[in-house]
Design an enzyme around this catalytic site. Sequence first.
Site, PDB file in Angstrom:
ATOM      1  N   GLU A  59      -2.300 -24.959 -30.770  1.00 38.93           N
ATOM      2  CA  GLU A  59      -2.699 -24.687 -29.374  1.00 38.93           C
ATOM      3  C   GLU A  59      -2.625 -23.191 -29.127  1.00 38.93           C
ATOM      4  O   GLU A  59      -3.451 -22.609 -28.435  1.00 38.93           O
ATOM      5  CB  GLU A  59      -1.768 -25.440 -28.421  1.00 38.93           C
ATOM      6  N   ASP A 108      14.083 -44.734 -16.246  1.00 41.64           N
ATOM      7  CA  ASP A 108      14.544 -43.351 -16.253  1.00 41.64           C
ATOM      8  C   ASP A 108      14.484 -42.840 -17.695  1.00 41.64           C
ATOM      9  O   ASP A 108      14.863 -43.561 -18.624  1.00 41.64           O
ATOM     10  CB  ASP A 108      15.981 -43.267 -15.735  1.00 41.64           C
TER      11      ASP A 108
HETATM   12  N1  DTR Z   1      -1.168 -21.607 -22.560  1.00 42.08           N
HETATM   13  C1  DTR Z   1       0.181 -22.168 -22.567  1.00 42.08           C
HETATM   14  C2  DTR Z   1       1.022 -21.693 -21.414  1.00 42.08           C
HETATM   15  C3  DTR Z   1       0.314 -21.762 -20.107  1.00 42.08           C
HETATM   16  C4  DTR Z   1      -0.084 -20.702 -19.386  1.00 42.08           C
HETATM   17  N2  DTR Z   1      -0.674 -21.172 -18.230  1.00 42.08           N
HETATM   18  C5  DTR Z   1      -0.680 -22.495 -18.242  1.00 42.08           C
HETATM   19  C6  DTR Z   1      -1.191 -23.431 -17.327  1.00 42.08           C
HETATM   20  C7  DTR Z   1      -1.047 -24.771 -17.626  1.00 42.08           C
HETATM   21  C8  DTR Z   1      -0.438 -25.169 -18.800  1.00 42.08           C
HETATM   22  C9  DTR Z   1       0.070 -24.237 -19.733  1.00 42.08           C
HETATM   23  C10 DTR Z   1      -0.065 -22.906 -19.421  1.00 42.08           C
HETATM   24  C11 DTR Z   1       0.851 -21.794 -23.848  1.00 42.08           C
HETATM   25  O1  DTR Z   1       1.166 -20.599 -24.032  1.00 42.08           O
HETATM   26  O2  DTR Z   1       1.087 -22.683 -24.663  1.00 42.08           O
HETATM   27 ZN    ZN Z   2       2.407 -20.686 -25.583  1.00 44.39          ZN
HETATM   28 ZN    ZN Z   3       2.311 -24.089 -24.461  1.00 45.39          ZN
HETATM   29 CA    CA Z   4      15.783 -39.037 -16.127  1.00 44.38          CA
END
Ligand code: DTR
Ligand code: ZN
Ligand code: ZN
Ligand code: CA
Length: 446
Positions: free
Chosen positions: A179, A51
């Site tokens: 990112e 866990d």
């Molecule tokens: N792009 C990501 C948030 C996000 C939007 N749609 C998805 C689908 C799957 C994973 C992440 C995301 C961000 O803003 O960091």
């Molecule tokens: Zn984001």
């Molecule tokens: Zn994100």
């Molecule tokens: Ca947990």
Amino acid sequence: MRLSASRRTLAAASIALAGLLATAVPAAAGVSAAPATATAAAPTAAAAAPDIPLASVKGHLTQFQSIAAANGGNRAHGRTGYKASIDYVKAKLDAAGYTTAVQQFTTAGAIGYNLVADWPGGDEGQVLMAGAHLDSVASGAGINDNGSGSAAVLETALAVSRAGLRPTRHLRFAWWGAEELGLVGSKHYVGNLPGADRAKISAYLNFDMIGSPNAGYFVYDDDAALEKVFKDYFTGIGVSTEIETEGDGRSDHASFKNAGIRVGGLFTGAGRVKTAAQAQKWGGTAGQSFDRCYHSACDNTTNINDTALDRNSDAAAHAVWTLGTAVTVPPGEAYENTGDVTVPDNGPAVTSTVEVAGRTGNAPAALAVGVDIKHTWRGDLVVDLVAPDGTAYRLKNSSANDSADNVVTAYTVNASGEPANGAWKLRVQDVAAQDTGYIDSWKLTF
Ligand code: DTR
Ligand code: ZN
Ligand code: ZN
Ligand code: CA
């Protein structure tokens, strides 16, 4: 199940009776068993995933919040709060015995950083990766996006260390920079990975926004086998899931998928609105977005759904343990997993996975299943072969009278109705108290 003296007498009587009645462990249809021979050995076995303590995951979120507060209110690329986040995570991993490396890159006129942490051991030719982007947007601390994924991956890595896990695959964890600027860090990592090293990555698991306040439970559907690992986990805890539909390319898994690497992951939703049907099955508020603070200043430690964060952290650990102890064997006749898996005494079933790839057609009508389980009083054990589509073939039933040790047996299963390729599992459950053991190895021979 070890018996007291009085119960041994009863057991002896019932064994004698059973012998008279010529009853035996009924073999399931299509399964026949060769006689067992017993040998014993001291295990140093891998258990099922532990866990992941929610409090530990939230402790990392508190640290990320403090870092943002001390660095202009964010942890964005190119800002001091991001590098401070990298330093925090790296220090935890170095202290836990990981081999860490910080990879630099430049984008938007600033230096970015990826952190990559390798757990020593496992087959370097089969690397399982799990990752999360560590950067926030400039408007806030980025606790759900993506402190949640970063903290869950960190705590899973620390759990591997605490367990002293000896996986069959080599485990590598990663925290990506930039990112939010377009998957820049993960693209840089994959783009600079030599082709031969890319080919060694069995799968990449991505965790980006896994604690959304108005949470949904979404599983990436880019790879059926990886999707199933996550779906099976949530089914096991009684939570239904949906496939993630906010579009490919929206997080770091896209960098790996675009390089031909198998990807999976989890997501609890961002700006999209939860439907009434989703609120019905998951709770929360229909007509409201999954995360009302997405990319906003209010994405702070109050912007987390504890239940969602806990479930997704545990699901991440389950996937790392399951896939980390599986093996993918090149096409051939025999497919074996020699990773040790502890069988919890009188507890939940555990599995050991062999991924068959590169074959054509279905499995044979006489699929040989070689089993080697070290376990005192083997009568406690129920053993099944589970085909990639989930069909279970009973290999061995439990028996209160079978006091012999170990299950070292070659079974034959008529699996002609099953496609050969996919993740085959040996499932073992100890259904009686006392006496313990572990899966030592098992093998499929086509
Ligand atoms: N792009 C990501 C948030 C996000 C939007 N749609 C998805 C689908 C799957 C994973 C992440 C995301 C961000 O803003 O960091
Ligand atoms: Zn984001
Ligand atoms: Zn994100
Ligand atoms: Ca947990």
